[in-house]
Design an enzyme around this catalytic site. Sequence first.
Site, PDB file in Angstrom:
ATOM      1  N   ASP A   1      -1.965 -31.474 -12.002  1.00 51.21           N
ATOM      2  CA  ASP A   1      -2.228 -32.629 -12.153  1.00 51.21           C
ATOM      3  C   ASP A   1      -2.283 -33.239 -13.592  1.00 51.21           C
ATOM      4  O   ASP A   1      -1.927 -34.110 -13.945  1.00 51.21           O
ATOM      5  CB  ASP A   1      -3.609 -33.369 -11.505  1.00 51.21           C
ATOM      6  CG  ASP A   1      -3.511 -33.330 -10.020  1.00 51.21           C
ATOM      7  OD1 ASP A   1      -2.424 -32.858  -9.404  1.00 51.21           O
ATOM      8  OD2 ASP A   1      -4.495 -33.735  -9.358  1.00 51.21           O
TER       9      ASP A   1
ATOM     10  N   LYS B   1      -7.379 -25.306 -14.636  1.00 50.15           N
ATOM     11  CA  LYS B   1      -6.020 -25.367 -13.714  1.00 50.15           C
ATOM     12  C   LYS B   1      -6.055 -26.595 -13.241  1.00 50.15           C
ATOM     13  O   LYS B   1      -7.007 -27.048 -12.930  1.00 50.15           O
ATOM     14  CB  LYS B   1      -6.466 -24.221 -12.615  1.00 50.15           C
ATOM     15  CG  LYS B   1      -5.611 -24.340 -11.479  1.00 50.15           C
ATOM     16  CD  LYS B   1      -5.760 -24.233 -10.194  1.00 50.15           C
ATOM     17  CE  LYS B   1      -6.592 -25.692  -9.793  1.00 50.15           C
ATOM     18  NZ  LYS B   1      -7.014 -25.868  -8.538  1.00 50.15           N
ATOM     19  N   THR B   2      -4.928 -27.072 -13.012  1.00 50.72           N
ATOM     20  CA  THR B   2      -4.507 -27.991 -11.885  1.00 50.72           C
ATOM     21  C   THR B   2      -2.880 -28.607 -12.585  1.00 50.72           C
ATOM     22  O   THR B   2      -2.774 -28.961 -13.796  1.00 50.72           O
ATOM     23  CB  THR B   2      -5.281 -29.434 -12.099  1.00 50.72           C
ATOM     24  OG1 THR B   2      -4.700 -30.191 -11.227  1.00 50.72           O
ATOM     25  CG2 THR B   2      -5.873 -29.946 -13.142  1.00 50.72           C
TER      26      THR B   2
ATOM     27  N   ASP C   1     -13.539 -30.773 -11.129  1.00 48.96           N
ATOM     28  CA  ASP C   1     -14.495 -30.446 -10.246  1.00 48.96           C
ATOM     29  C   ASP C   1     -14.890 -29.152 -10.051  1.00 48.96           C
ATOM     30  O   ASP C   1     -16.206 -28.756 -10.255  1.00 48.96           O
ATOM     31  CB  ASP C   1     -14.234 -31.097  -8.826  1.00 48.96           C
ATOM     32  CG  ASP C   1     -14.203 -32.517  -8.748  1.00 48.96           C
ATOM     33  OD1 ASP C   1     -14.934 -33.301  -9.664  1.00 48.96           O
ATOM     34  OD2 ASP C   1     -13.159 -33.185  -7.954  1.00 48.96           O
TER      35      ASP C   1
ATOM     36  N   ARG D   1     -11.205 -25.111  -1.085  1.00 48.29           N
ATOM     37  CA  ARG D   1     -11.945 -26.388  -1.770  1.00 48.29           C
ATOM     38  C   ARG D   1     -13.726 -26.298  -1.344  1.00 48.29           C
ATOM     39  O   ARG D   1     -14.089 -27.381  -1.425  1.00 48.29           O
ATOM     40  CB  ARG D   1     -11.348 -27.632  -1.284  1.00 48.29           C
ATOM     41  CG  ARG D   1      -9.941 -27.805  -2.071  1.00 48.29           C
ATOM     42  CD  ARG D   1      -9.528 -29.210  -1.903  1.00 48.29           C
ATOM     43  NE  ARG D   1      -8.256 -29.474  -2.074  1.00 48.29           N
ATOM     44  CZ  ARG D   1      -7.631 -29.554  -3.433  1.00 48.29           C
ATOM     45  NH1 ARG D   1      -8.631 -29.561  -4.363  1.00 48.29           N
ATOM     46  NH2 ARG D   1      -6.405 -29.803  -3.761  1.00 48.29           N
TER      47      ARG D   1
ATOM     48  N   GLY E   1      -6.618 -26.841  -5.481  1.00 48.77           N
ATOM     49  CA  GLY E   1      -5.062 -26.942  -5.288  1.00 48.77           C
ATOM     50  C   GLY E   1      -4.266 -25.647  -5.907  1.00 48.77           C
ATOM     51  O   GLY E   1      -4.872 -25.440  -7.209  1.00 48.77           O
TER      52      GLY E   1
HETATM   53  P1  FBP Z   1      -6.542 -29.492  -7.773  1.00 52.76           P
HETATM   54  O1  FBP Z   1      -7.169 -30.876  -8.437  1.00 52.76           O
HETATM   55  O2  FBP Z   1      -7.541 -28.928  -6.948  1.00 52.76           O
HETATM   56  O3  FBP Z   1      -5.724 -28.700  -8.790  1.00 52.76           O
HETATM   57  O4  FBP Z   1      -5.575 -30.114  -6.737  1.00 52.76           O
HETATM   58  C1  FBP Z   1      -4.465 -31.278  -7.036  1.00 52.76           C
HETATM   59  C2  FBP Z   1      -3.652 -31.384  -6.084  1.00 52.76           C
HETATM   60  O5  FBP Z   1      -2.344 -30.454  -6.033  1.00 52.76           O
HETATM   61  C3  FBP Z   1      -3.311 -32.953  -6.082  1.00 52.76           C
HETATM   62  O6  FBP Z   1      -2.057 -33.201  -6.816  1.00 52.76           O
HETATM   63  C4  FBP Z   1      -3.296 -33.510  -4.695  1.00 52.76           C
HETATM   64  O7  FBP Z   1      -3.573 -34.688  -4.557  1.00 52.76           O
HETATM   65  C5  FBP Z   1      -4.145 -32.505  -3.999  1.00 52.76           C
HETATM   66  O8  FBP Z   1      -4.405 -31.196  -4.872  1.00 52.76           O
HETATM   67  C6  FBP Z   1      -3.759 -32.180  -2.721  1.00 52.76           C
HETATM   68  O9  FBP Z   1      -4.692 -31.327  -2.031  1.00 52.76           O
HETATM   69  P2  FBP Z   1      -4.608 -30.259  -0.667  1.00 52.76           P
HETATM   70  O10 FBP Z   1      -4.012 -29.037  -1.182  1.00 52.76           O
HETATM   71  O11 FBP Z   1      -6.088 -30.181  -0.300  1.00 52.76           O
HETATM   72  O12 FBP Z   1      -3.707 -30.919   0.069  1.00 52.76           O
END
Ligand code: FBP
Length: 546
Positions: free
Chosen positions: A201, A198-199, A172, A141, A77
């Site tokens: 979250d 990074k994230t 991950d 991803r 993300g």
């Molecule tokens: P990462 O863990 O890869 O940083 O992504 C987190 C996130 O932003 C979450 O908050 C959310 O649930 C998810 O990605 C959404 O995924 P997508 O971008 O594939 O819709």
Amino acid sequence: MAISNLQKARAAYQPKLPKALQGPVKAIEGAGTQSVGNQAEIKELFPNTYGMPVITFEPGEPVALPPFNVGIILSGGQAPGGHNVISGLFDGVKSLNPANKLYGFILGPGGLVDHNYMEITADIMDQYRNTGGFDIIGSGRTKLEEVDQFEKGIQILRELNIKALVIIGGDDSNTNACVLAEYYAAKKYGVQVIGCPKTIDGDLKNEQIETSFGFDTACKTYSELIGNIQRDCNSARKYWHFIKLMGRSASHIALECALQCQPNICLISEEVEAKAMSLDDIVTYIAKAVAARAAEGNNFGTVLIPEGIIEFIPAIKKLIAELNDVLALPEAQSITSANEQIEFVKQRVSRENLATFLSLPADVAAQLALDRDPHGNVQVSLIETEKLLSRMVADKLAVWKKSGKYVGKFGSQHHFFGYEGRCAAPSNYDADYCYSLGYNASRLIANGKTGYMSIIKNTTAPAAEWIAGGVPITMMMNLEKRNGKMKPVIRKALVELDGAPFKYFASHREEWAKETSYVYPGPIQYWGPTEVCDRPTITLQLEKAK
Ligand code: FBP
């Protein structure tokens, strides 16, 4: 490319670097390390990258290095600051030798496997400095875990004469970075792999990593929006706003936004699990707060809901764990329609879990039974928990109204903030932090390190006092079940209920629930007083103050 005035002015911003990175460095090595769990198993799986020391950089003497090339991948993300990690790496690599080149693999780890890349030149880089987004090379991803992918990767790395690969990702993706580092080390391919935390979250943090980048900006962006809604709410005084906030698993984003905005209610998934709350318990908790405010004539309020809450309700968590196993069965792999998949799981789950499955609103149950993301996670961002909860609260209040237990009017509005913040222009904190992480990665590469994550610590102090270095990724690992199998993964950091941020929130929430105590943080500021522009998250400040 058309450029906004803000972008033009921001391009001139020179991110700050820790003092140790402002000139040549020397690496100071600490003692050997152990993984956080399953030590014997992790050691066996990572014989070449296990047990390495934590590294701290200090000012050192210049060393002349022959030219080398570096590759970079954005994984998962989007998170504000990704472009600054790349610009920091670019500047760091060029400072070691102007002939060094940086290649970006397009659309995530898949770009490495498919040999889809571009050279990031100075002209291209300059268009993206201090901007949000991952669009310079895109993200994806694709999970890097198969030997075949690693072998395809080495072909292009060799062709481009790449000495080191930097993977910017969450838990991950950094786990995969470590697996790749181990594989290339075992094969003696001579390519180093470095990770970057990074994230948005905020769940990639531990003793060594203070915060994952992007959390700061994303939370500030959501808090601006929540603040605006709270002001609207307090002006019209007729709606309860149910606001779902991204954060797949952990509730760090919801908690930080609550600390910044002081809403009436904020649910914390980790507490829901610890108290073994059911869906009905959560609904009753919200309905009671709505009724208490209504009794004072306040038929309005705000509720923050972490995206992953569903997964933390113990009965649903059990159900999801079994669904994950069922969906990993070989027979499940050939199912093509959603209905068939739902029927398939219904026939295979235990009686107890089937009862939970059938008790859920059909749309939620269906989402739980449908496809996982490539890392095996339920796609919680697709579950409309904000609507589900407000619907259930309305039903409960209607019952209470009949018995005279509730005397108000309940109108609701729904919001989901996630994608709105992931590509925001990085705050000064994220701009500086990310640039430092990228620059620091170039120093880890120059020091021949592999299987390390770039780390910058002490970030509540002025940037010059930040501490730069590296942590072996294996140190953060344990074994967890993924897609039906035990796998080595970086342990996710959830909200700690005995941690300072939660405790602060818990000691104020009753007052915030009853009184209208809203704070309106306003937009991120890039220029102005330092206490406005450079302030880290409240979460980080409280954690560091303990
Ligand atoms: P990462 O863990 O890869 O940083 O992504 C987190 C996130 O932003 C979450 O908050 C959310 O649930 C998810 O990605 C959404 O995924 P997508 O971008 O594939 O819709």
